[in-house]
Design an enzyme around this catalytic site. Structure first.
Site, PDB file in Angstrom:
ATOM      1  N   ASP A  52       0.884  -1.282  -0.061  1.00 24.37           N
ATOM      2  CA  ASP A  52      -0.037  -0.150   0.070  1.00 24.37           C
ATOM      3  C   ASP A  52       0.855   1.181   0.030  1.00 24.37           C
ATOM      4  O   ASP A  52       1.868   1.328   0.780  1.00 24.37           O
ATOM      5  CB  ASP A  52      -0.900   0.091   1.225  1.00 24.37           C
ATOM      6  N   SER A 101      -6.744   4.165  -1.282  1.00 27.84           N
ATOM      7  CA  SER A 101      -6.740   2.400  -1.317  1.00 27.84           C
ATOM      8  C   SER A 101      -8.087   1.641  -1.352  1.00 27.84           C
ATOM      9  O   SER A 101      -7.982   0.693  -2.057  1.00 27.84           O
ATOM     10  CB  SER A 101      -6.177   2.231   0.126  1.00 27.84           C
ATOM     11  N   THR A 154      -7.949  -2.416   1.825  1.00 29.16           N
ATOM     12  CA  THR A 154      -7.234  -3.274   0.841  1.00 29.16           C
ATOM     13  C   THR A 154      -7.702  -4.672   1.140  1.00 29.16           C
ATOM     14  O   THR A 154      -8.630  -5.306   0.086  1.00 29.16           O
ATOM     15  CB  THR A 154      -5.769  -3.181   0.746  1.00 29.16           C
ATOM     16  N   HIS A 283       1.773   8.539   4.484  1.00 30.00           N
ATOM     17  CA  HIS A 283       1.003   9.686   5.187  1.00 30.00           C
ATOM     18  C   HIS A 283       1.553  10.602   6.236  1.00 30.00           C
ATOM     19  O   HIS A 283       1.044  11.814   6.178  1.00 30.00           O
ATOM     20  CB  HIS A 283      -0.356   9.261   5.596  1.00 30.00           C
ATOM     21  N   ASP A 321      -1.042  -0.218  -4.911  1.00 31.72           N
ATOM     22  CA  ASP A 321      -2.368   0.592  -5.193  1.00 31.72           C
ATOM     23  C   ASP A 321      -2.228   1.986  -5.728  1.00 31.72           C
ATOM     24  O   ASP A 321      -2.978   2.589  -6.474  1.00 31.72           O
ATOM     25  CB  ASP A 321      -3.412   0.410  -3.990  1.00 31.72           C
ATOM     26  N   HIS A 414      -2.078  10.968  -1.325  1.00 36.69           N
ATOM     27  CA  HIS A 414      -1.563  10.142  -2.199  1.00 36.69           C
ATOM     28  C   HIS A 414      -1.402  10.963  -3.438  1.00 36.69           C
ATOM     29  O   HIS A 414      -1.729  12.151  -3.370  1.00 36.69           O
ATOM     30  CB  HIS A 414      -2.665   9.039  -2.704  1.00 36.69           C
TER      31      HIS A 414
HETATM   32 MG    MG Z   1      -4.334  -0.729   2.337  1.00 35.19          MG
HETATM   33 ZN    ZN Z   2      -3.198   6.052   1.890  1.00 40.17          ZN
END
Ligand code: MG
Ligand code: ZN
Length: 452
Positions: A52, A101, A154, A283, A321, A414
Site C-alpha cells: 500500500d 486505497s 485493501t 501519510h 495501489d 496520495h
Molecule cells: Mg491498504
Molecule cells: Zn493511503
C-alpha cells in the site's frame, strides 16, 4: 527500470529461443533461470501482494537504503530481480486521477474501477465479486495476511461490499455473512482488528470459532495451530504496531509463511498479502518507518521467491495501489540523500515523539532511539520541543530526520503516478509491460478458470 525491461525481453527471448530462433547473447542469470522455469503457464496457487502506497520512489529509496557504502557498486535488492512493468492506478472518472486505497483495491480485487471510498462495489454502489470470491467458488483455499486491521480498505475489498471504507463493523460482518456455496470467503485471516470482531452488539469472533475456525491472538498461539486449519488470527485491537515498534522485525514474512502453511492443498490457493503500513509511513511523511516497512516487505518477497523456486506452479504478483506522500530522494536543491541515518532506529518516530516528553534528557533519548549521535545544537533543538504537544513533537522529530537524510515530501495524501508491477512464477509473463490495475484482476480471474 529500462535495464529490467530489457532483461525481461531477453528472458522471453531465452524462453522462446528454440521456437523463434532468436539468439541470446548474454549469459542467462540465476533470476532468468527462475523466471523461465515455470512448468506451466497457468498457476495452481496465486499470491497477490499489495504494498500500500509504494510508489516507484519507495523502491529506489529502499535500494539506496540497503546500499553497502564500502563497495563502489549499488547492490541490487529483491525488487530489482522481479520487476516486469508498470500499472496505471486512476479510479473511476467520478473520482478524478488520484485514487485512494479502497477504489484501487476494488480495481485490483474485482477488475472494476470505482469511486474513492468504495469497498467491492461499482460506481452505482452495486456489489462486484472479487478474485478471492471466485477462487473460493472454484474450490481453492483462500486467505489474507496483512499488517493493518483485516477490515481495512485493501483486504476488505477482496471480501466485503460496502459503500464506504469507514464502515469497519459492517465490513467485519460481511466477512462472516457472505458465503460462497456455504463457505466463508476466506479460510485464513491474519492481521489486526479484534475491536471489529469482538463487539458488544455482535461477537463475530465467537461465531467464527463456533464455525470451526482456530483463533489466535498471539504469534505463539498461531505457531501452535495444526497445519491446514481455518484460522482467524487477530494480533492487535486495530492495526499491528509499526514494524519499528515490533519485537518481530519480519512480521509480514512470518504471517505470510503461516498463511501458506494453512492454505496449501491439492486444489491450489489464493492468498492476498498486504504490506499495509508503507502507506501510513507515507501519510505521516515518516521516512524511518517507510524504509522499515519496505524492509519487512523485502523479506517477504525474498521468502516468496524461495517458495516459488520450490513450488514453480505458484504465481506471485506484487504491485502498489498508488503512491503516498510524494516522497522525493533529495530535496531543496541539495543533491544529497543520506539514508544511513535510518539504519539503526529502534523505535518509530511516533513512539520516540510520544516517549521523549517524559524523559529527563529528551535530546539524548531521541539520539539513542535513532541510533546516532547528535550535535549540541541538535540536542538543544530537540530538548526545546519536549514540553510541547504530541503533534508538535512528532513533527519536530520527523522534520529532524528529513533534514538529516534530505528527504522531501509534497503531500500528506496520495499521488497519481503509475506504480511498478513485479511478478514471478507460473504465468508471470501476463503482467509484463504497461498495464492498468484492473488488468491484474482480469488475468487472475482467467487463471482461476484455468485459462491461459
Ligand atoms: Mg491498504
Ligand atoms: Zn493511503
Amino acid at each position: 527500470m529500462i535495464k529490467q525491461l530489457i532483461r525481461t525481453s531477453l528472458l522471453s527471448c531465452a524462453t522462446f529461443a528454440v521456437l523463434s530462433g532468436c539468439s541470446v547473447t548474454e549469459p542467462v542469470s540465476e533470476t532468468a533461470n527462475l523466471k523461465s522455469k515455470p512448468s506451466q503457464n497457468v498457476p495452481k496457487n496465486i499470491i497477490m501482494v499489495v504494498a500500500d502506497g509504494m510508489g516507484p520512489a519507495y523502491t529506489t529509496a529502499y535500494r539506496n537504503f540497503m546500499d553497502n557504502p564500502s563497495t563502489p557498486e549499488m547492490e541490487s535488492v529483491v525488487f530489482d530481480d522481479i520487476l516486469v512493468g508498470n500499472a496505471s492506478t486512476y479510479p473511476a472518472q467520478v473520482s478524478g486521477y488520484v485514487t485512494d486505497s479502497a477504489a484501487a483495491a476494488t480495481a485490483l480485487a474485482t477488475g472494476v474501477k470505482s469511486y474513492n471510498g468504495a469497498i467491492g462495489v461499482d460506481v452505482d454502489k452495486q456489489p462486484v465479486n472479487s478474485v478471492m470470491y471466485h477462487a473460493k467458488r472454484m474450490g481453492m483455499r483462500t486467505g489474507l495476511a496483512v499488517t493493518s486491521q483485516i477490515v481495512h480498505a485493501t483486504p476488505a475489498s477482496y471480501i466485503a461490499h460496502n459503500e464506504s471504507r469507514k464502515n469497519y463493523n459492517e465490513i467485519a460482518e460481511d466477512f462472516f455473512d457472505i458465503r460462497v456455496n456455504d463457505n466463508f470467503i476466506a479460510d485464513v485471516m491474519l492481521g489486526g482488528g479484534t475491536t471489529y470482531f469482538k463487539r458488544e452488539d455482535r461477537d463475530i469472533l465467537a461465531q467464527f470459532v463456533e464455525a470451526g475456525y482456530e483463533y489466535a491472538d498471539s504469534y505463539s498461539d498461531l505457531d501452535a495451530i495444526p497445519v491446514g486449519s481455518n484460522v482467524l488470527g487477530l494480533f492487535a485491537p486495530v492495526a499491528l504496531p509499526a514494524v519499528l515498534d515490533e519485537q518481530r522485525k519480519n512480521r509480514l514474512e512470518y504471517l505470510t509463511k503461516n498463511a501458506i502453511k494453512h492454505l496449501e492443498n491439492e486444489n491450489g490457493f489464493f492468498l492476498l498479502v498486504e504490506a499495509s503500513q508503507v502507506d501510513w509511513a507515507g501519510h505521516a511523511n515518516d521516512i524511518g518507518s517507510a524504509m522499515a516497512e519496505m524492509h519487512d516487505l523485502a523479506l517477504t518477497m525474498t521468502y516468496l521467491r524461495e517458495y516459488v523456486e520450490a513450488n514453480p506452479d505458484t504465481l506471485v504478483v506484487l504491485t502498489a495501489d498508488h503512491s503516498t506522500g510524494g516522497l522525493t530522494i533529495g530535496a531543496n536543491g541539495d543533491y544529497r540523500w543520506s539514508p544511513e541515518h535510518l539504519k539503526a532506529m529502534s523505535a518509530s518516530v511516533l513512539t520516540i515523539a510520544l516517549e521523549m516528553a517524559s524523559e529527563e534528557n529528551p535530546g539524548e533519548f531521541v539520539a539513542s532511539k535513532l541510533g546516532f549521535s547528535l550535535s549540541e545544537e541538535e540536542l538543544a533543538t530537540l530538548d526545546s520541543v519536549s514540553n510541547q504537544d504530541d503533534e508538535t513533537r512528532f513533527n519536530a522529530v520527523k522534520a529532524f530526520l528529513d533534514t538529516k537524510t534530505n528527504t522531501g515530501w509534497t503531500t500528506g495524501g496520495h499521488t497519481g503516478v503509475d506504480v511498478e508491477v513485479f511478478a514471478f512464477g507460473a504465468g508471470y509473463q501476463s503482467f509484463i509491460g504497461q498495464i492498468d490495475n484492473t488488468d491484474i484482476a482480469k488475468k487472475i480471474f482467467q487463471f482461476i478458470e484455468k485459462k491461459e
